[in-house]
Write an enzyme that holds these catalytic residues in place. Structure first.
Site, mmCIF file in Angstrom:
data_model
loop_
_atom_site.group_PDB
_atom_site.id
_atom_site.type_symbol
_atom_site.label_atom_id
_atom_site.label_comp_id
_atom_site.label_asym_id
_atom_site.label_seq_id
_atom_site.Cartn_x
_atom_site.Cartn_y
_atom_site.Cartn_z
ATOM 1 N N GLU B 65 0.815 -1.222 0.000
ATOM 2 C CA GLU B 65 0.000 0.000 0.000
ATOM 3 C C GLU B 65 0.849 1.272 0.000
ATOM 4 O OE1 GLU B 65 -0.863 -2.724 1.624
ATOM 5 O OE2 GLU B 65 -2.806 -3.148 0.703
ATOM 6 N N HIS B 134 -12.460 -4.856 8.077
ATOM 7 C CA HIS B 134 -12.778 -4.751 6.646
ATOM 8 C C HIS B 134 -14.078 -3.997 6.411
ATOM 9 C CE1 HIS B 134 -9.613 -7.697 6.011
ATOM 10 N NE2 HIS B 134 -9.747 -7.545 4.703
#
Ligand SMILES: Cc1ncc(C[n+]2csc(CCOP(=O)(O)OP(=O)(O)O)c2C)c(N)n1
Ligand SMILES: [Mg+2]
Lengths: 342, 329
Positions: B65, B134
């Protein structure tokens, strides 16, 4: 057991003769000397301005002792290279051709500074038209940004290379790992230039680099790892040129570990009492300036008198830079709103 | 918005179409992210784009990321218009330093020398039983960052116009999609490319008794609530800011001046969340016009539970908005 092969190319001291065979001219060597002097005298003056004259505020990380790296790299990528700098970036800015007065004015926080006084010491090496793309004050964060800049070059088919500068401490960040891996994954024209100055603030590289050498880590990313003498401007030039040629041939990134030494404390106010006794003195013997002077004189390219003249000329220029910085104005506060967004 | 035969697309299709049309129009638009190529993205938003544009423009990355956002920044300052995808908003904190401390400061710290035409797309999955790591939506963290823009589309029409507007914008933009809307909402979307400029709210429904300012998924809950309220003789105006930064404060304030009441609704947690900024905006701009205290409809201040009934209970729905309005009229 699986085995990782680690092959490191070591580039030691390079002679004037070899440098000339690599494509540098005598004129180039003299210009490089002048640059080394500019970087050194600039930092000497900055140190005074902070410590003894209290004319600059904030902090500054001096590049003293590491000048050969910026100068050698800048010469090797001249005309087609870009850099991403970091918190110790005065030398990068000057080596890329940003005028000393603009760098000095930046340290003074003036609107005539390279980034209008909004960046200060840690953001002086930002001038895209001279190839200085960005300077991150967050350790390691410039590494993936350098990779991305190289991606843009590759994507547009432009002949160019990006050098991402960082030091030993940054080689322990996650950004280093992700940036090098991504650059190798995409075979980007980027050179990861680790200025191993032996210290990350008070943390010695000999402890923090757990595998012994930053350059060894290149093997983990499938890219060449090179160790060069960061206190020999010609060794720096040679290593960078080889890596740049590789990048331009489309062969992807290189990690170069330039062995050097931070002759001063971490920041101007750091007395660096944590360093072992005698260490500074040992490294002073390898100071890149006298070493290069001696080489130039021995090769008959110049004389001690001529070099002295150069030093005096540069000292004058830096004094003019201080005067320019001091006489410049601070940007009007309302102008700041113009640069929050494009 | 459109006339005659309306073409109906899902929210995901609308974003895909916006991406595709910008890629067709402008060679400098490049996508990068995890599994966005052959896989089509975790939510299939980029499906088919690899086949159409090839691997140089639709770039699969390793799970990195920091490097996805970092490399997109580097490419942006060199003149590309990268669109980076971070699969879940929950993963964005890993790259937040790049987005917030690098990209958002670059224009400023370069004294105006740099342009950063960067889009970071991500989505939040609240309502999909994906548990505490999530499902998160925390746009307020990023609203607090001058130099960065934050976009939260709620309808297919807006999603297409805003992704195009975000790509054409010369600033770093965080574009936060909502996963339950990808295939959960459909709506008319014109075929030709169109741009919705960032910073313009949309009145989704006009009304005179109460203003409901809602963000992303909660816009749909607000519209359902408005229908309920209409049956009860209460006329609700629903405003979608569409971009949280810049925030179209004027449209919100003007509406509350007209209605005298306000409910603000968003899927993030209450404390320090988007609804706090919306409420403060109303207090600053329309305090004298308020006939009742503002009510915030926000997620509870706790991590998001997995168990679907618990998650359902955790989330805010139209009925919560209806209740809030009934309590103030
Ligand atoms: C992510 C991050 N952590 C910590 C710091 C504080 N800091 C600034 S420079 C520095 C040491 C960096 O060491 P190194 O990477 O070797 O660079 P050098 O100072 O030697 O040039 C530290 C810890 C920072 N700026 N960024
Ligand atoms: Mg160091």
């Amino acid at each position: 057991m699986a085995k990782l092969e680690i092959e490191i190319e070591e580039i030691g001291e390079v002679s004037v003769q070899e440098a000339l065979s690599l494509g540098l001219t005598e004129g180039d060597l003299l210009r490089m000397y002048r640059k080394l002097v500019e970087l050194r005298l600039f930092e000497n003056r900055v140190e005074q301005l902070y410590l003894y004259e209290a004319r600059i505020q904030g902090t500054a990380h001096l590049y003293t002792g590491e000048e050969a790296i910026a100068v050698g790299v800048a010469r090797a990528i001249e005309g087609f290279g870009y850099i991403v700098s970091h918190h110790r970036g005065h030398g990068h800015a000057l080596a890329m051709g940003i005028p000393p007065k603009e760098v000095m004015a930046e340290l003074f926080g003036k609107e005539t500074g390279v980034v209008k006084g909004l960046g200060g010491s840690m953001h002086v090496a930002i001038d895209p038209k001279r190839g200085a793309l960005w300077a991150s004050a967050i350790v390691g964060s410039g590494i993936p940004i350098a990779a991305g800049a190289a991606l843009a070059l590759r994507y547009r088919g432009e002949r160019g290379v990006v050098v991402g500068f960082f030091s030993d401490g940054a080689a322990n960040t996650g950004a280093f790992h992700e940036g090098l891996n991504l650059a190798s994954f995409w075979k980007l024209p980027v050179i990861f230039a680790c200025e191993n100055n032996q210290w990350g603030m008070s943390m010695p590289a000999r402890k923090s680099i757990t595998c012994g050498r930053v350059a060894y880590r290149a093997a983990a990313y499938g890219m060449p790892g090179v160790i060069a003498d960061g206190n020999d401007v010609l060794s720096v030039y040679k290593a960078t040129k080889e890596a740049a040629d590789r990048a331009l041939r489309g062969e992807g990134p290189t990690l170069i570990e330039f062995i050097t030494y931070r002759l001063k404390g971490h920041g101007v106010y750091d007395k660096a009492t944590y360093r072992p006794k005698g260490e500074v003195e040992e490294w002073e013997k390898k100071d890149p300036l006298p070493r290069f002077e001696q080489k130039l004189i021995e090769a008959g390219i110049t004389t001690e008198d001529r070099l002295k003249e150069v030093r005096e000329e540069v000292a004058k220029e830096i004094e003019e830079a201080v005067k320019f910085a001091e006489e410049s104005e601070v940007l009007e506060f309302d102008k700041l709103w113009e640069v929050v967004y494009a | 918005m459109s006339t005659g035969e309306e073409r109906i697309l899902t929210y995901a299709e609308a974003i895909r179409e916006g991406l595709r049309q910008e890629m067709q129009r402008d060679e400098s638009v490049v996508l990068m992210g995890e599994d966005i190529g052959a896989y089509g993205g975790a939510f299939k938003v980029t499906k088919g784009l690899l086949e159409e544009f090839g691997p140089e423009r639709v770039r699969d990355t390793p799970i990195s990321e920091i490097a996805i956002v970092g490399a997109a920044i580097g490419a942006a300052i060199m003149g590309l218009r990268p669109v980076a995808e971070i699969m879940y908003m929950d993963f964005l904190p890993i790259a937040t330093e790049q987005l917030v401390i690098q990209a958002a400061k670059m224009r400023f710290s370069s004294g105006g020398k740099l342009r950063i035409p960067l889009v970071v797309r991500t989505q939040y999955s609240l309502g999909r039983a994906h548990a505490a790591q999530h499902s998160n939506f925390f746009p307020a963290w990023y609203m607090n960052v001058p130099g960065l823009k934050v976009v939260t589309p709620s309808t297919p029409y807006d999603a297409k116009g805003l992704i195009i507007g975000s790509i054409r914008d010369d600033n770093p933009v965080l574009f936060v999609e909502c996963a339950v809307l990808y295939y959960g909402v459909k709506g008319p979307v014109p075929e030709e490319p169109y741009e919705i400029p960032l910073g313009v709210a949309d009145v989704k429904r006009e009304g005179s008794d109460v203003t409901i300012v809602a963000v992303s998924r909660m816009v749909h809950e607000a519209l359902k609530a408005a229908e309920e309220l209409e049956k009860k003789g209460i006329s609700a105006e629903v405003i979608d800011p569409r971009t949280l930064n810049p925030l179209d404060r004027q449209t919100i304030v003007e509406s509350v001046k007209k209605t005298g009441r306000a409910v603000v609704a968003a899927d993030d947690c209450k404390t320090g969340g988007v609804t706090a900024e919306l409420a403060a905006t109303i207090v600053e701009g329309a305090f004298d016009y308020l006939d009742a205290p503002i009510v915030r409809v926000a997620s509870p201040d706790m991590p998001i539970p997995f168990s679907p009934p618990l998650e359902n209970r955790y989330m805010r729905w139209a009925k919560d908005i209806v209740e809030a309005v009934e309590g103030m009229v």
